[in-house]
Design a protein around this motif. Structure first.
Motif, short mmCIF file in Angstrom:
data_model
loop_
_atom_site.label_atom_id
_atom_site.label_comp_id
_atom_site.label_asym_id
_atom_site.label_seq_id
_atom_site.Cartn_x
_atom_site.Cartn_y
_atom_site.Cartn_z
N GLN A 1 2.75 -13.76 2.32
CA GLN A 1 1.78 -12.97 1.55
C GLN A 1 1.67 -11.56 2.11
OE1 GLN A 1 -1.79 -15.57 1.51
NE2 GLN A 1 -1.58 -15.44 -0.70
N GLN A 2 1.66 -11.44 3.43
CA GLN A 2 1.55 -10.13 4.07
C GLN A 2 2.76 -9.25 3.72
OE1 GLN A 2 1.22 -11.24 8.16
NE2 GLN A 2 -0.91 -11.92 7.98
N LEU A 3 3.95 -9.84 3.78
CA LEU A 3 5.16 -9.05 3.53
C LEU A 3 5.21 -8.54 2.09
CD1 LEU A 3 7.75 -7.89 4.72
CD2 LEU A 3 8.93 -9.99 4.02
N ILE A 4 4.89 -9.41 1.13
CA ILE A 4 4.91 -9.00 -0.28
C ILE A 4 3.85 -7.92 -0.52
CG2 ILE A 4 4.58 -9.75 -2.67
CD1 ILE A 4 7.23 -10.68 -1.32
N ALA A 5 2.65 -8.10 0.07
CA ALA A 5 1.59 -7.10 -0.09
C ALA A 5 2.00 -5.77 0.55
CB ALA A 5 0.29 -7.61 0.54
N LEU A 6 2.64 -5.84 1.71
CA LEU A 6 3.09 -4.63 2.39
C LEU A 6 4.16 -3.91 1.57
CD1 LEU A 6 3.00 -2.81 4.89
CD2 LEU A 6 4.65 -4.36 6.00
N MET A 7 5.08 -4.66 1.00
CA MET A 7 6.13 -4.05 0.16
C MET A 7 5.51 -3.28 -1.00
SD MET A 7 9.11 -6.98 0.00
CE MET A 7 10.33 -5.93 -0.80
N ASP A 8 4.55 -3.90 -1.67
CA ASP A 8 3.94 -3.25 -2.84
C ASP A 8 3.08 -2.06 -2.44
OD1 ASP A 8 5.24 -5.09 -4.34
OD2 ASP A 8 3.46 -6.17 -5.02
N GLY A 9 2.32 -2.20 -1.36
CA GLY A 9 1.49 -1.09 -0.89
C GLY A 9 2.33 0.10 -0.47
N LEU A 10 3.46 -0.17 0.17
CA LEU A 10 4.35 0.91 0.59
C LEU A 10 4.96 1.63 -0.61
CD1 LEU A 10 6.18 -0.78 3.61
CD2 LEU A 10 4.77 1.30 3.70
N GLN A 11 5.19 0.90 -1.70
CA GLN A 11 5.72 1.55 -2.91
C GLN A 11 4.73 2.58 -3.44
OE1 GLN A 11 8.95 -1.35 -4.97
NE2 GLN A 11 6.88 -1.68 -5.63
N THR A 12 3.45 2.21 -3.45
CA THR A 12 2.42 3.16 -3.91
C THR A 12 2.36 4.36 -2.98
OG1 THR A 12 1.13 1.35 -4.88
CG2 THR A 12 -0.03 3.42 -4.46
N GLN A 13 2.37 4.12 -1.66
CA GLN A 13 2.35 5.23 -0.70
C GLN A 13 3.59 6.12 -0.87
OE1 GLN A 13 1.54 4.22 3.41
NE2 GLN A 13 0.24 2.51 2.80
N TRP A 14 4.73 5.50 -1.10
CA TRP A 14 5.98 6.24 -1.27
C TRP A 14 5.91 7.16 -2.49
CZ3 TRP A 14 9.92 5.80 -5.09
CH2 TRP A 14 11.12 6.45 -4.77
N LEU A 15 5.38 6.63 -3.60
CA LEU A 15 5.23 7.44 -4.80
C LEU A 15 4.29 8.61 -4.56
CD1 LEU A 15 4.96 4.63 -7.51
CD2 LEU A 15 6.84 6.26 -7.28
N LEU A 16 3.15 8.34 -3.92
CA LEU A 16 2.14 9.38 -3.70
C LEU A 16 2.57 10.41 -2.66
CD1 LEU A 16 -1.08 7.17 -3.86
CD2 LEU A 16 -0.26 8.77 -5.58
N SER A 17 3.47 10.02 -1.78
CA SER A 17 3.93 10.95 -0.74
C SER A 17 5.17 11.74 -1.17
CB SER A 17 4.25 10.19 0.56
OG SER A 17 5.43 9.41 0.40
N GLY A 18 5.57 11.56 -2.42
CA GLY A 18 6.75 12.26 -2.91
C GLY A 18 8.03 11.77 -2.25
#
Length: 199
Positions: A161-178
């Motif tokens: 659960q942690q890994l899947i949540a981390l993957m998705d959260g990082l995608q949002t951060q990646w988009l917002l950080s350009g």
């Protein structure tokens, strides 16, 4: 099948792929609710009725886009049937691949957020997708534990659960950080901290 029929079939399949590509981009830009079938048809150089010939409803187009994305990624993810640590490594590699596909990452982030609403046409799809993602990742962690390479105190279910949540959260951060966020690097460090062998 005659030569003309084969050419017609190939042409229809190519147009269907183009519609899926344009719809994927449009859903990523505007979300499902904001996307227009007429705009997608226009981008593909066909009429609105022409698009409806391939996909009779907006919902059918959305689900075809999601299934197409999953089929491509699933084939790549499962190539060679990796297990345990090798499959966890493949998930990190998928994050590196996604860093080259902004449109697909946008599509996933926008639609998964929209689909939390029970009346969204992709709600059931995302419920099942998350269930399956966590389950298969838990299997990978269990296999790593059974081989004696998972650190003591790491529970396969919680780790999945942690890994899947981390993957998705990082995608949002990646988009917002350009694109500045190193998705694969953060995931690699996270999984490495859970293992007793080099990752």
């Amino acid at each position: 099948m005659t030569g003309d029929e084969r050419r017609g079939y190939a042409k229809g399949r190519a147009k269907r792929e183009e519609i899926l590509d344009q719809a994927m981009a449009m859903f990523g830009e505007a979300g499902y609710r904001g996307a227009s079938l007429r705009v997608i048809a226009n981008r593909c150089g066909i009429s609105h009725p022409g698009l409806l010939h391939h996909f009779p409803t907006k919902e059918s187009l959305l689900l075809a886009v999601l299934e197409h994305r999953d089929a491509v990624d699933g084939e790549w993810l499962e190539a060679g049937r990796p297990t345990g640590v090798d499959r966890l490594r493949r998930l990190v590699d998928l994050a590196a691949l996604n860093a080259q596909r902004r449109g697909i990452v946008e599509l996933f982030c926008v639609l998964s957020a929209e689909a939390t609403s029970a009346d969204h046409p992709a709600h059931a799809y995302f419920v099942e997708r998350y269930r399956t993602s966590v389950l298969t990742t838990r299997v990978s962690y269990t296999e790593a534990r059974d081989k004696g390479v998972l650190r003591e105190g790491i529970t396969p279910g919680a780790a999945a659960q942690q890994l899947i949540a981390l993957m998705d959260g990082l995608q949002t951060q990646w988009l917002l950080s350009g694109g500045a966020t190193d998705m694969a690097g953060v995931l690699r460090a996270h999984v490495q901290a859970q293992l007793t062998v080099p990752f």
